[in-house]
Design a protein around this motif. Structure first.
Motif, PDB file in Angstrom:
ATOM      1  N   LYS A  38      12.279   1.955  12.654  1.00 15.62           N
ATOM      2  CA  LYS A  38      11.019   0.592  12.543  1.00 15.62           C
ATOM      3  C   LYS A  38      10.750  -0.107  11.019  1.00 15.62           C
ATOM      4  O   LYS A  38      10.445  -0.965  11.391  1.00 15.62           O
ATOM      5  CB  LYS A  38      10.015   2.219  13.386  1.00 15.62           C
ATOM      6  CG  LYS A  38       9.357   1.974  14.364  1.00 15.62           C
ATOM      7  CD  LYS A  38       8.257   2.832  14.424  1.00 15.62           C
ATOM      8  CE  LYS A  38       7.976   3.028  16.363  1.00 15.62           C
ATOM      9  NZ  LYS A  38       6.338   4.248  16.039  1.00 15.62           N
ATOM     10  N   HIS A  39      11.488   0.810  10.320  1.00 13.38           N
ATOM     11  CA  HIS A  39      11.741   0.349   8.896  1.00 13.38           C
ATOM     12  C   HIS A  39      12.429  -0.632   8.862  1.00 13.38           C
ATOM     13  O   HIS A  39      11.856  -1.786   7.765  1.00 13.38           O
ATOM     14  CB  HIS A  39      12.366   1.393   7.696  1.00 13.38           C
ATOM     15  CG  HIS A  39      13.000   2.164   7.946  1.00 13.38           C
ATOM     16  ND1 HIS A  39      13.636   2.741   9.601  1.00 13.38           N
ATOM     17  CD2 HIS A  39      14.596   1.809   7.633  1.00 13.38           C
ATOM     18  CE1 HIS A  39      14.806   2.200   9.175  1.00 13.38           C
ATOM     19  NE2 HIS A  39      15.502   2.023   8.012  1.00 13.38           N
ATOM     20  N   LYS A  83       1.121  -1.389  -0.004  1.00 10.75           N
ATOM     21  CA  LYS A  83      -0.245  -0.267   0.171  1.00 10.75           C
ATOM     22  C   LYS A  83       0.874   1.115  -0.273  1.00 10.75           C
ATOM     23  O   LYS A  83       2.192   0.747  -0.104  1.00 10.75           O
ATOM     24  CB  LYS A  83      -1.020   0.235   1.211  1.00 10.75           C
ATOM     25  CG  LYS A  83      -0.269  -0.483   2.552  1.00 10.75           C
ATOM     26  CD  LYS A  83      -1.416  -0.107   3.807  1.00 10.75           C
ATOM     27  CE  LYS A  83      -0.189  -0.184   5.032  1.00 10.75           C
ATOM     28  NZ  LYS A  83      -1.427   0.162   6.221  1.00 10.75           N
ATOM     29  N   LYS A  93       3.041   3.951   0.505  1.00  7.69           N
ATOM     30  CA  LYS A  93       4.471   4.456   1.619  1.00  7.69           C
ATOM     31  C   LYS A  93       4.110   5.408   2.597  1.00  7.69           C
ATOM     32  O   LYS A  93       3.619   6.911   1.836  1.00  7.69           O
ATOM     33  CB  LYS A  93       5.852   3.889   1.655  1.00  7.69           C
ATOM     34  CG  LYS A  93       5.625   2.637   0.483  1.00  7.69           C
ATOM     35  CD  LYS A  93       5.992   1.552   1.178  1.00  7.69           C
ATOM     36  CE  LYS A  93       5.759   0.462   0.531  1.00  7.69           C
ATOM     37  NZ  LYS A  93       5.543   0.123  -0.889  1.00  7.69           N
ATOM     38  N   PRO A  94       4.496   5.702   3.896  1.00 12.17           N
ATOM     39  CA  PRO A  94       4.227   6.835   4.560  1.00 12.17           C
ATOM     40  C   PRO A  94       5.853   8.152   4.147  1.00 12.17           C
ATOM     41  O   PRO A  94       6.112   8.742   4.031  1.00 12.17           O
ATOM     42  CB  PRO A  94       4.933   6.812   6.131  1.00 12.17           C
ATOM     43  CG  PRO A  94       5.714   5.040   5.636  1.00 12.17           C
ATOM     44  CD  PRO A  94       5.569   4.114   4.820  1.00 12.17           C
ATOM     45  N   GLY A  95       6.973   7.279   3.297  1.00 14.95           N
ATOM     46  CA  GLY A  95       7.978   7.984   2.321  1.00 14.95           C
ATOM     47  C   GLY A  95       8.046   7.950   1.410  1.00 14.95           C
ATOM     48  O   GLY A  95       6.858   7.983   1.065  1.00 14.95           O
ATOM     49  N   ASP A  96       8.460   8.980   0.288  1.00 14.40           N
ATOM     50  CA  ASP A  96       8.859   8.850  -1.112  1.00 14.40           C
ATOM     51  C   ASP A  96       9.114   8.393  -1.902  1.00 14.40           C
ATOM     52  O   ASP A  96       9.767   8.638  -2.979  1.00 14.40           O
ATOM     53  CB  ASP A  96       9.100  10.362  -1.199  1.00 14.40           C
ATOM     54  CG  ASP A  96      10.869  10.928  -0.831  1.00 14.40           C
ATOM     55  OD1 ASP A  96      11.190   9.729  -0.731  1.00 14.40           O
ATOM     56  OD2 ASP A  96      11.083  11.715  -0.636  1.00 14.40           O
TER      57      ASP A  96
END
Length: 216
Positions: free
Chosen positions: A176-177, A101, A103-106
Protein backbone atom coordinates in the motif's frame (compact mmCIF):
# COMPACT_ATOMS: atom_id res chain seq x y z
CA UNK A 1 39.86 -0.65 4.14
CA UNK A 2 38.85 2.94 3.35
CA UNK A 3 39.69 5.61 5.90
CA UNK A 4 37.07 7.95 7.38
CA UNK A 5 38.31 10.65 5.00
CA UNK A 6 37.68 8.41 1.95
CA UNK A 7 34.44 6.96 3.22
CA UNK A 8 31.21 7.87 1.43
CA UNK A 9 28.99 9.56 3.98
CA UNK A 10 25.36 8.50 3.89
CA UNK A 11 22.87 11.38 3.44
CA UNK A 12 20.42 11.68 6.32
CA UNK A 13 17.54 11.64 3.83
CA UNK A 14 18.69 8.22 2.59
CA UNK A 15 17.96 6.74 6.02
CA UNK A 16 14.33 7.78 5.81
CA UNK A 17 14.12 6.55 2.22
CA UNK A 18 15.55 3.16 3.22
CA UNK A 19 13.28 2.75 6.24
CA UNK A 20 10.32 3.54 3.97
CA UNK A 21 11.51 1.31 1.11
CA UNK A 22 15.05 -0.02 0.42
CA UNK A 23 14.35 -0.05 -3.31
CA UNK A 24 13.33 3.61 -3.27
CA UNK A 25 16.55 4.44 -1.44
CA UNK A 26 18.68 2.61 -4.01
CA UNK A 27 16.85 4.18 -6.97
CA UNK A 28 17.43 7.68 -5.58
CA UNK A 29 20.91 7.41 -4.11
CA UNK A 30 22.56 4.78 -6.31
CA UNK A 31 20.78 5.14 -9.65
CA UNK A 32 20.10 8.89 -9.27
CA UNK A 33 16.45 8.42 -10.22
CA UNK A 34 14.00 11.06 -9.04
CA UNK A 35 10.50 12.24 -9.86
CA UNK A 36 8.31 14.81 -8.15
CA UNK A 37 4.64 14.44 -7.41
CA UNK A 38 2.36 16.85 -5.61
CA UNK A 39 3.45 15.44 -2.23
CA UNK A 40 7.17 15.96 -2.82
CA UNK A 41 6.52 19.38 -4.37
CA UNK A 42 4.67 20.49 -1.25
CA UNK A 43 7.45 19.06 0.90
CA UNK A 44 10.12 20.92 -1.06
CA UNK A 45 8.20 24.17 -0.71
CA UNK A 46 7.86 23.66 3.04
CA UNK A 47 11.59 23.03 3.47
CA UNK A 48 12.46 26.06 1.34
CA UNK A 49 10.41 28.21 3.71
CA UNK A 50 12.05 26.64 6.75
CA UNK A 51 15.60 26.90 5.39
CA UNK A 52 15.13 30.52 4.30
CA UNK A 53 14.20 31.62 7.82
CA UNK A 54 16.58 33.94 9.63
CA UNK A 55 18.38 33.18 12.87
CA UNK A 56 16.26 34.29 15.81
CA UNK A 57 15.98 34.11 19.57
CA UNK A 58 12.73 33.89 21.53
CA UNK A 59 12.15 33.29 25.22
CA UNK A 60 15.71 32.17 25.85
CA UNK A 61 15.84 29.77 22.90
CA UNK A 62 18.02 30.32 19.84
CA UNK A 63 16.59 28.95 16.56
CA UNK A 64 19.19 27.95 13.96
CA UNK A 65 17.84 26.86 10.55
CA UNK A 66 19.42 24.92 7.71
CA UNK A 67 22.24 23.58 9.90
CA UNK A 68 24.84 21.49 8.06
CA UNK A 69 26.06 18.49 10.06
CA UNK A 70 28.43 15.56 9.57
CA UNK A 71 29.37 12.58 11.69
CA UNK A 72 32.33 10.84 9.99
CA UNK A 73 32.59 8.17 12.69
CA UNK A 74 29.00 7.14 12.05
CA UNK A 75 29.30 7.81 8.33
CA UNK A 76 26.35 10.20 7.93
CA UNK A 77 25.86 13.80 6.88
CA UNK A 78 23.09 16.22 5.96
CA UNK A 79 21.25 19.43 6.68
CA UNK A 80 18.90 19.90 9.63
CA UNK A 81 15.72 21.93 9.25
CA UNK A 82 16.01 23.46 12.70
CA UNK A 83 18.17 23.18 15.81
CA UNK A 84 16.89 24.77 19.00
CA UNK A 85 19.51 25.80 21.55
CA UNK A 86 18.48 26.62 25.12
CA UNK A 87 20.65 29.60 25.98
CA UNK A 88 20.65 28.93 29.72
CA UNK A 89 21.69 25.27 29.57
CA UNK A 90 23.15 24.96 26.07
CA UNK A 91 20.87 21.97 25.45
CA UNK A 92 20.26 21.18 21.76
CA UNK A 93 17.06 19.86 20.21
CA UNK A 94 16.77 18.95 16.49
CA UNK A 95 13.39 19.64 14.87
CA UNK A 96 12.42 18.04 11.56
CA UNK A 97 9.59 19.52 9.48
CA UNK A 98 7.31 17.16 7.56
CA UNK A 99 4.66 17.99 4.97
CA UNK A 100 1.99 15.50 6.01
CA UNK A 101 0.98 13.81 9.22
CA UNK A 102 2.53 11.19 11.56
CA UNK A 103 3.39 7.99 9.68
CA UNK A 104 2.49 4.38 10.56
CA UNK A 105 6.18 3.44 10.29
CA UNK A 106 9.24 4.72 12.15
CA UNK A 107 11.08 6.30 9.22
CA UNK A 108 10.59 9.90 10.42
CA UNK A 109 11.84 8.97 13.89
CA UNK A 110 14.91 7.28 12.42
CA UNK A 111 15.82 10.38 10.42
CA UNK A 112 15.38 12.57 13.50
CA UNK A 113 17.45 10.22 15.67
CA UNK A 114 20.25 10.26 13.10
CA UNK A 115 20.21 14.06 13.23
CA UNK A 116 20.67 13.91 16.99
CA UNK A 117 23.51 11.40 16.59
CA UNK A 118 25.26 13.85 14.26
CA UNK A 119 24.92 16.66 16.79
CA UNK A 120 26.18 14.38 19.56
CA UNK A 121 29.30 13.44 17.60
CA UNK A 122 29.96 17.08 16.71
CA UNK A 123 29.38 18.56 20.16
CA UNK A 124 29.90 15.73 22.65
CA UNK A 125 26.53 16.59 24.14
CA UNK A 126 23.88 13.98 24.95
CA UNK A 127 20.61 14.74 23.19
CA UNK A 128 17.74 12.80 24.81
CA UNK A 129 14.93 14.05 22.58
CA UNK A 130 14.01 15.80 19.36
CA UNK A 131 10.78 16.90 17.70
CA UNK A 132 8.81 16.31 14.51
CA UNK A 133 6.54 19.08 13.26
CA UNK A 134 3.79 18.03 10.83
CA UNK A 135 2.41 20.68 8.50
CA UNK A 136 -0.88 18.90 7.81
CA UNK A 137 -1.84 18.59 11.46
CA UNK A 138 0.07 21.67 12.68
CA UNK A 139 1.26 19.47 15.50
CA UNK A 140 4.67 19.23 17.16
CA UNK A 141 5.48 15.72 18.35
CA UNK A 142 8.30 15.30 20.88
CA UNK A 143 10.29 12.10 20.26
CA UNK A 144 12.30 10.40 23.01
CA UNK A 145 15.58 9.18 21.56
CA UNK A 146 15.81 6.01 23.61
CA UNK A 147 18.01 2.93 23.30
CA UNK A 148 15.66 0.97 21.01
CA UNK A 149 15.32 3.83 18.49
CA UNK A 150 19.07 4.47 18.56
CA UNK A 151 19.84 0.81 17.88
CA UNK A 152 17.33 0.72 15.05
CA UNK A 153 18.85 3.89 13.58
CA UNK A 154 22.40 2.54 13.78
CA UNK A 155 21.27 -0.63 12.02
CA UNK A 156 19.64 1.37 9.23
CA UNK A 157 22.83 3.44 8.84
CA UNK A 158 24.84 0.23 8.45
CA UNK A 159 22.31 -1.28 6.03
CA UNK A 160 22.19 1.83 3.83
CA UNK A 161 25.99 2.12 3.76
CA UNK A 162 26.28 -1.53 2.69
CA UNK A 163 23.62 -1.16 0.01
CA UNK A 164 25.14 1.99 -1.45
CA UNK A 165 28.60 0.40 -1.45
CA UNK A 166 27.25 -2.68 -3.26
CA UNK A 167 25.61 -0.63 -6.00
CA UNK A 168 22.73 -3.13 -6.01
CA UNK A 169 19.05 -2.19 -6.19
CA UNK A 170 16.66 -4.45 -4.25
CA UNK A 171 13.72 -6.03 -6.03
CA UNK A 172 10.33 -4.40 -5.81
CA UNK A 173 8.01 -5.46 -3.01
CA UNK A 174 4.53 -4.15 -3.74
CA UNK A 175 2.45 -2.76 -0.88
CA UNK A 176 0.00 0.00 0.00
CA UNK A 177 2.90 2.36 0.72
CA UNK A 178 3.88 2.23 -2.97
CA UNK A 179 1.05 4.58 -3.97
CA UNK A 180 2.54 7.37 -1.82
CA UNK A 181 5.89 7.10 -3.62
CA UNK A 182 6.77 9.60 -6.35
CA UNK A 183 8.82 6.87 -8.09
CA UNK A 184 5.83 4.56 -8.53
CA UNK A 185 5.69 4.84 -12.33
CA UNK A 186 9.46 4.47 -12.66
CA UNK A 187 9.64 1.55 -10.24
CA UNK A 188 6.57 -0.36 -11.51
CA UNK A 189 6.35 -2.43 -8.30
CA UNK A 190 3.03 -4.08 -9.13
CA UNK A 191 4.20 -5.13 -12.59
CA UNK A 192 7.49 -6.55 -11.31
CA UNK A 193 5.76 -8.26 -8.40
CA UNK A 194 3.51 -10.14 -10.81
CA UNK A 195 6.21 -11.09 -13.30
CA UNK A 196 5.66 -14.85 -13.73
CA UNK A 197 7.66 -15.22 -16.95
CA UNK A 198 10.32 -17.44 -15.36
CA UNK A 199 7.69 -19.76 -13.92
CA UNK A 200 5.91 -19.82 -17.30
CA UNK A 201 9.05 -20.82 -19.18
CA UNK A 202 9.90 -23.50 -16.61
CA UNK A 203 6.40 -24.90 -16.82
CA UNK A 204 6.50 -24.81 -20.63
CA UNK A 205 9.65 -26.90 -20.88
CA UNK A 206 8.50 -29.23 -18.13
CA UNK A 207 5.39 -29.94 -20.20
CA UNK A 208 7.48 -30.62 -23.32
CA UNK A 209 9.59 -33.15 -21.43
CA UNK A 210 6.47 -34.92 -20.20
CA UNK A 211 5.02 -35.11 -23.71
CA UNK A 212 8.23 -36.60 -25.09
CA UNK A 213 8.32 -39.32 -22.43
CA UNK A 214 4.67 -40.12 -23.12
CA UNK A 215 5.35 -40.39 -26.88
CA UNK A 216 8.18 -42.87 -26.26
Amino acid sequence: MASDADRRLVPLAALQHFAFCPRQCALIHNEQVWADNYLTAQGNLLHERVDSGELETRKGVRFERGVQVAAPKLGITGKLDLVERDLSSGKLCPVEYKRGKPKPGDWDEIQLCAQALCLEEMTGQNIPEGALWYHQTRHRQVIALGTELRQRTLQVIADVAAMLASGQTPKAVYGKHCHACSLYDLCNPKLLQQDNSRKYVKKLFATDDTDEKTAE
